[in-house]
Every structure is written in C-alpha cells, then in structure tokens.
Design an enzyme around this catalytic site. Structure first.
Site, PDB file in Angstrom:
ATOM      1  N   ARG A 168     -38.241-104.398 -37.030  1.00 31.23           N
ATOM      2  CA  ARG A 168     -37.891-104.415 -38.630  1.00 31.23           C
ATOM      3  C   ARG A 168     -39.310-103.517 -38.961  1.00 31.23           C
ATOM      4  NH1 ARG A 168     -33.914-106.317 -37.318  1.00 31.23           N
ATOM      5  NH2 ARG A 168     -32.916-108.387 -38.050  1.00 31.23           N
ATOM      6  N   SER A 241     -32.087-111.845 -44.968  1.00 27.36           N
ATOM      7  CA  SER A 241     -32.959-112.611 -44.484  1.00 27.36           C
ATOM      8  C   SER A 241     -34.548-112.213 -45.338  1.00 27.36           C
ATOM      9  CB  SER A 241     -33.299-112.176 -43.094  1.00 27.36           C
ATOM     10  OG  SER A 241     -32.441-112.565 -42.216  1.00 27.36           O
ATOM     11  N   GLU A 342     -39.729-109.753 -45.253  1.00 23.37           N
ATOM     12  CA  GLU A 342     -39.077-108.402 -44.648  1.00 23.37           C
ATOM     13  C   GLU A 342     -38.882-107.568 -45.779  1.00 23.37           C
ATOM     14  OE1 GLU A 342     -35.610-109.453 -41.891  1.00 23.37           O
ATOM     15  OE2 GLU A 342     -34.740-107.728 -43.123  1.00 23.37           O
TER      16      GLU A 342
HETATM   17  C1  LIG Z   1     -26.564-109.770 -47.501  1.00 22.69           C
HETATM   18  C2  LIG Z   1     -27.719-108.960 -46.943  1.00 22.69           C
HETATM   19  C3  LIG Z   1     -27.673-108.850 -45.321  1.00 22.69           C
HETATM   20  C4  LIG Z   1     -28.689-108.101 -44.674  1.00 22.69           C
HETATM   21  N1  LIG Z   1     -28.494-108.107 -43.369  1.00 22.69           N
HETATM   22  C5  LIG Z   1     -29.579-107.243 -42.730  1.00 22.69           C
HETATM   23  C6  LIG Z   1     -29.444-107.191 -40.998  1.00 22.69           C
HETATM   24  O1  LIG Z   1     -28.884-107.950 -40.731  1.00 22.69           O
HETATM   25  N2  LIG Z   1     -30.430-106.453 -40.829  1.00 22.69           N
HETATM   26  C7  LIG Z   1     -31.324-105.677 -41.315  1.00 22.69           C
HETATM   27  O2  LIG Z   1     -32.169-105.136 -40.886  1.00 22.69           O
HETATM   28  N3  LIG Z   1     -31.320-105.656 -42.661  1.00 22.69           N
HETATM   29  C8  LIG Z   1     -30.439-106.681 -43.374  1.00 22.69           C
HETATM   30  N4  LIG Z   1     -30.465-106.544 -44.861  1.00 22.69           N
HETATM   31  C9  LIG Z   1     -31.485-105.844 -45.484  1.00 22.69           C
HETATM   32  C10 LIG Z   1     -31.047-104.420 -46.051  1.00 22.69           C
HETATM   33  O3  LIG Z   1     -29.720-104.226 -46.124  1.00 22.69           O
HETATM   34  C11 LIG Z   1     -31.398-103.222 -45.369  1.00 22.69           C
HETATM   35  O4  LIG Z   1     -32.918-103.298 -45.029  1.00 22.69           O
HETATM   36  C12 LIG Z   1     -31.141-101.856 -45.734  1.00 22.69           C
HETATM   37  O5  LIG Z   1     -31.369-101.006 -44.777  1.00 22.69           O
HETATM   38  C13 LIG Z   1     -31.640-101.556 -46.840  1.00 22.69           C
HETATM   39  O6  LIG Z   1     -31.033-100.552 -47.456  1.00 22.69           O
HETATM   40  P1  LIG Z   1     -31.109-100.045 -49.115  1.00 22.69           P
HETATM   41  O7  LIG Z   1     -30.687 -98.911 -49.283  1.00 22.69           O
HETATM   42  O8  LIG Z   1     -30.611-101.031 -49.860  1.00 22.69           O
HETATM   43  O9  LIG Z   1     -32.987-100.032 -49.340  1.00 22.69           O
HETATM   44  P2  LIG Z   1     -33.609-100.262 -50.628  1.00 22.69           P
HETATM   45  O10 LIG Z   1     -33.629-101.755 -50.594  1.00 22.69           O
HETATM   46  O11 LIG Z   1     -33.172 -99.581 -51.942  1.00 22.69           O
HETATM   47  O12 LIG Z   1     -35.026 -99.958 -50.222  1.00 22.69           O
HETATM   48  C14 LIG Z   1     -35.656-100.744 -48.971  1.00 22.69           C
HETATM   49  C15 LIG Z   1     -36.991 -99.965 -48.744  1.00 22.69           C
HETATM   50  O13 LIG Z   1     -36.764 -98.728 -48.285  1.00 22.69           O
HETATM   51  C16 LIG Z   1     -37.291 -97.575 -48.983  1.00 22.69           C
HETATM   52  N5  LIG Z   1     -36.229 -96.413 -48.868  1.00 22.69           N
HETATM   53  C17 LIG Z   1     -35.141 -96.654 -49.208  1.00 22.69           C
HETATM   54  N6  LIG Z   1     -34.429 -95.191 -49.111  1.00 22.69           N
HETATM   55  C18 LIG Z   1     -35.464 -94.346 -48.662  1.00 22.69           C
HETATM   56  C19 LIG Z   1     -35.392 -93.278 -48.240  1.00 22.69           C
HETATM   57  N7  LIG Z   1     -34.373 -92.403 -48.327  1.00 22.69           N
HETATM   58  N8  LIG Z   1     -36.544 -92.457 -47.976  1.00 22.69           N
HETATM   59  C20 LIG Z   1     -37.646 -93.262 -48.131  1.00 22.69           C
HETATM   60  N9  LIG Z   1     -37.701 -94.722 -48.269  1.00 22.69           N
HETATM   61  C21 LIG Z   1     -36.502 -95.180 -48.603  1.00 22.69           C
HETATM   62  C22 LIG Z   1     -37.606 -98.198 -50.287  1.00 22.69           C
HETATM   63  O14 LIG Z   1     -38.592 -97.545 -51.008  1.00 22.69           O
HETATM   64  C23 LIG Z   1     -37.995 -99.693 -49.998  1.00 22.69           C
HETATM   65  O15 LIG Z   1     -39.219 -99.673 -49.406  1.00 22.69           O
HETATM   66  C24 LIG Z   1     -29.705-107.304 -45.621  1.00 22.69           C
HETATM   67  C25 LIG Z   1     -29.442-107.373 -46.822  1.00 22.69           C
HETATM   68  C26 LIG Z   1     -28.489-108.161 -47.309  1.00 22.69           C
HETATM   69  C27 LIG Z   1     -28.476-108.285 -49.064  1.00 22.69           C
END
Ligand SMILES: Cc1cc2nc3c(=O)[nH]c(=O)nc-3n(C[C@H](O)[C@H](O)[C@H](O)COP(=O)(O)OP(=O)(O)OC[C@H]3O[C@@H](n4cnc5c(N)ncnc54)[C@H](O)[C@@H]3O)c2cc1C
Length: 354
Positions: A168, A241, A342
């Site tokens: 992570r 999580s 996280e």
């Molecule tokens: C129901 C649920 C289940 C999940 N299960 C998992 C799992 O099994 N495993 C897991 O690892 N995660 C899980 N997650 C967490 C999440 O889905 C992941 O971390 C995902 O990659 C976040 O993507 P996002 O586009 O929504 O990022 P955001 O939430 O929009 O951003 C997250 C972080 O990344 C940064 N960021 C986003 N895009 C960029 C970019 N292009 N360049 C630089 N920085 C960037 C943001 O500034 C922020 O710091 C889960 C979340 C939910 C709601």
C-alpha cells in the site's frame, strides 16, 4: 476539437468521493490531454497552489474542503505498445476506470489483473498506493508509470523500480504532490497461471463447479466475494479498508499470537516482520457495527467488515476522522499496535497513537 481543459468553480464533490461527504472545491479543473498540464500549472491559479489530483475519490477523506485547486485527469485512451512473446503491453491513460480496464484485459485474453477486479477508482490512482487484493498487488503488472512533475516542469517515465512499490505504498504516496500520474503501462500475459492461494478464492471456484479456472473465472469469483463482503459505496458511503494491516517485528507478532491465539498473522514479504489483521484487532476492541451517538450520528463502522468506516448519510469528514482516531487509540491501548489510515486525509494530520 474540444478544449482539453475545463474549469468548474465552487464544484460540489459529494458524487466525487465514495464517502459521499458533502464538501465543495473552490476550483476543479478537468484535463483530457496531459500535454496541457505544463501551461495550466504555470498559470496564476496554480502557480502558488499545487493541485490535489482527484481520481474516483475512493481513497480520500475530506475532513475539511480542499484549500487548493483539484485536478482531474479525464483522458481514457488505452492502446497496445508492444507484444513480446506471449505478453502484451498496454498503455492506459490516468482517467480510465480501473474495473473497466480489468474487464478489458480479460476480454483480450490477458491474465494478471483478475484478482484486482472491482476495486473502485482510476488507472492513474492504481500505482499511488500499489493497490492490492486477493494476494496480488498491481506492481506485479506495472512496467512503467508516466508522470508530470510540476515543480521541475518535466514529464517522466518511471520504471517499476523507480516507483518504490511496497505494501500500500509507493514513491507517489511517500511524496504526495510531487508527481501527477498521466498514464500507466502494463505488461500482461496470455498464459498467466491463476493465483488462487488467497483465502476464499479456491472455495468460491469449487462452489461454482470450476475445475481449471481461467483468468475470467477468477475475476468472477473475486467479484462475487467482494460483493458479499464489502459494503457498496453506492448504497452506503465508505472508502474500503480504512486502515492498513500493521507490519510489526516477527518477535512482537509471535508474542501477540501467544496471548491471542485467534489473531491471524500473514507473511509480510520480509522474514523479520509479520503483517497483522487490522480487521481482527478492531473487531476484538468491539467496534464492528458501532455508530457514533453524537453529532450527526451517521459515522460508524460497517457491521459487515470491521475495517470499513461508513457514512450512514449525513456524517462529516471530521466525525469520521475522530472515530478513526478513537478506534486506533483503543487498538493501541489494548494491543500496543499503531494503526495507520489507508486513505489520503485532506484537512487534518494523522499522528500515530502516543
Ligand atoms: C469499496 C471499496 C473497496 C476498495 N478495495 C480496495 C482494495 O481491495 N485494494 C486497494 O488497494 N484499495 C481498495 N480501495 C481503495 C481505492 O479504491 C484505491 O486506492 C483506488 O486506487 C483509488 O482510486 P481513485 O481514483 O478513487 O483515487 P482517489 O481516491 O481519487 O485518490 C487517492 C489518492 O491518489 C492520488 N491520485 C489519484 N489519481 C492520481 C494521479 N493521476 N496522479 C497522482 N496522484 C493521484 C490522490 O491525490 C489521492 O492522494 C477500495 C475502496 C472502496 C471504496
């Protein structure tokens, strides 16, 4: 041709964060072509306020509304960039929906991402915390990450090693704000062996009568397991999580196990440390299903999964943050283990329990 940059002032974010928090951003800029970034970020609105990049908002907690511009990358092109042997290299732009991309790779007959099916969010965010699930981390399939570094006004192509991936974690998470990920290049195989060792997958496949599973079968099993276990953000706000599984010295883990035989221990990838189950620690402190009885009364812990904080409707980010704080303090008081969130927290600083 449409302009690659779109400005939204006083932008509502409720539908753009999976906690469903009702906050607004003074400025949200959508960029469909990464080539527009240098000029945009040199403009007066960004010059003294580096942006916060927003993907699908599924790993963010807004304790306060953002005090700087938000940047959303909306480029969604996917193309082949190489075909060494039985492998295929695909380059996907940051705005591509993650789960849609996983399904796209499966439709092309490629294996490697099936255990990561149904994780919300975008391709651009996948390397940030090196997303992982069901025994697989995205770093195993990442060949390179393309990123723009505003402070140096430079585009980079980072190798997997340059990304410093860990559990992570990555260089992007360690140095927030330094890089804007614009695209990710993956290398996937047509003959990958399915990864079935993680709890539940083999049983789910057996229950479905699947003997020799394809990557698509594994994805279907993972999707079914996730739908049963995790609350759906479209129904109840959450960010998956909320805490990482803590990694502790092996001796400390064994001592805890001696005192609490039911505590699950996992390999951490390093012989000297073990990974503990944060869900077990939180459940043991009685938090599963808890709902706060002050303020909105809408911040709580999922009754289905102790690791998932939920917004029953009107919770504020501050209430969720305070609840997370109380959970971490109680786990620390009982087990001496420090939990670490996280999601990225906006508007508050997380400090480890004293
Ligand atoms: C129901 C649920 C289940 C999940 N299960 C998992 C799992 O099994 N495993 C897991 O690892 N995660 C899980 N997650 C967490 C999440 O889905 C992941 O971390 C995902 O990659 C976040 O993507 P996002 O586009 O929504 O990022 P955001 O939430 O929009 O951003 C997250 C972080 O990344 C940064 N960021 C986003 N895009 C960029 C970019 N292009 N360049 C630089 N920085 C960037 C943001 O500034 C922020 O710091 C889960 C979340 C939910 C709601």
């Amino acid at each position: 041709m449409s302009t690659p940059v779109t400005f939204h002032r006083d932008a509502p974010l409720r539908a753009r964060n999976t906690f469903g928090l009702d906050v607004r951003a003074p400025l949200l800029v959508e960029v469909s072509d990464a080539d527009a970034l240098p000029a945009l970020l040199a403009s007066p609105e960004f010059k003294n306020a580096p942006p916060l990049v927003l993907g699908g908002g599924s790993n963010l907690l807004f304790v306060e509304p953002p005090d700087r511009p938000l940047l959303a990358l909306t480029g969604r092109r996917v193309r082949r960039v190489g075909e060494p042997g039985d492998r295929l290299r695909l380059r996907a732009e940051a705005g591509v929906d993650w789960h849609g991309f996983v399904l796209d790779t499966l439709a092309r007959g490629l294996g490697g991402l099936e255990n990561l099916a149904l994780i919300p969010g975008t391709v651009g965010a996948a390397p940030i915390q090196n997303i992982g699930a069901y025994g697989v981390e995205v770093r195993e399939a990442v060949r390179a990450v393309e990123a723009y570094e505003p402070a140096a006004d430079r585009f980079h192509r980072l190798s997997s090693e340059d990304c410093a991936f860990a559990y992570r974690d990555s260089v992007f998470k360690q140095q927030p704000g330094r890089f804007i990920v614009t695209a990710v290049e993956f290398e996937l195989s047509r003959n990958a062996s399915p990864r079935l060792e993680y709890a539940g997958i083999a049983d789910e496949l057996a229950a479905r009568g699947v003997g020799l599973p394809t990557a698509r079968d594994v994805a279907d099993a993972v999707i079914a397991l996730r739908q049963r276990k995790l609350p759906n953000p479209a129904v109840i706000g959450n960010a998956g999580s909320f805490f990482k599984n803590p990694i502790v010295p092996a001796g400390r883990a064994e001592a805890l196990k001696a005192d609490h035989p039911a505590l699950p221990l996992f390999a951490s990838g390093d012989a000297d440390t073990r990974k503990l189950s944060a869900a077990w620690l939180i459940d043991a402190c009685g938090w599963k299903g808890h709902r706060i009885d002050h303020g909105s009364g809408d911040a709580g812990v999922s009754a289905a999964h102790a690791l998932v904080l939920v917004n029953h409707g009107g919770a504020t980010g501050r209430e969720l943050f305070d609840l997370a704080r109380r959970i971490a303090d109680s786990v620390h008081a009982r087990f001496g283990v420090a939990l670490e969130p996280e999601p990225r927290i906006i508007g508050a600083t997380w400090t480890p329990p004293a």
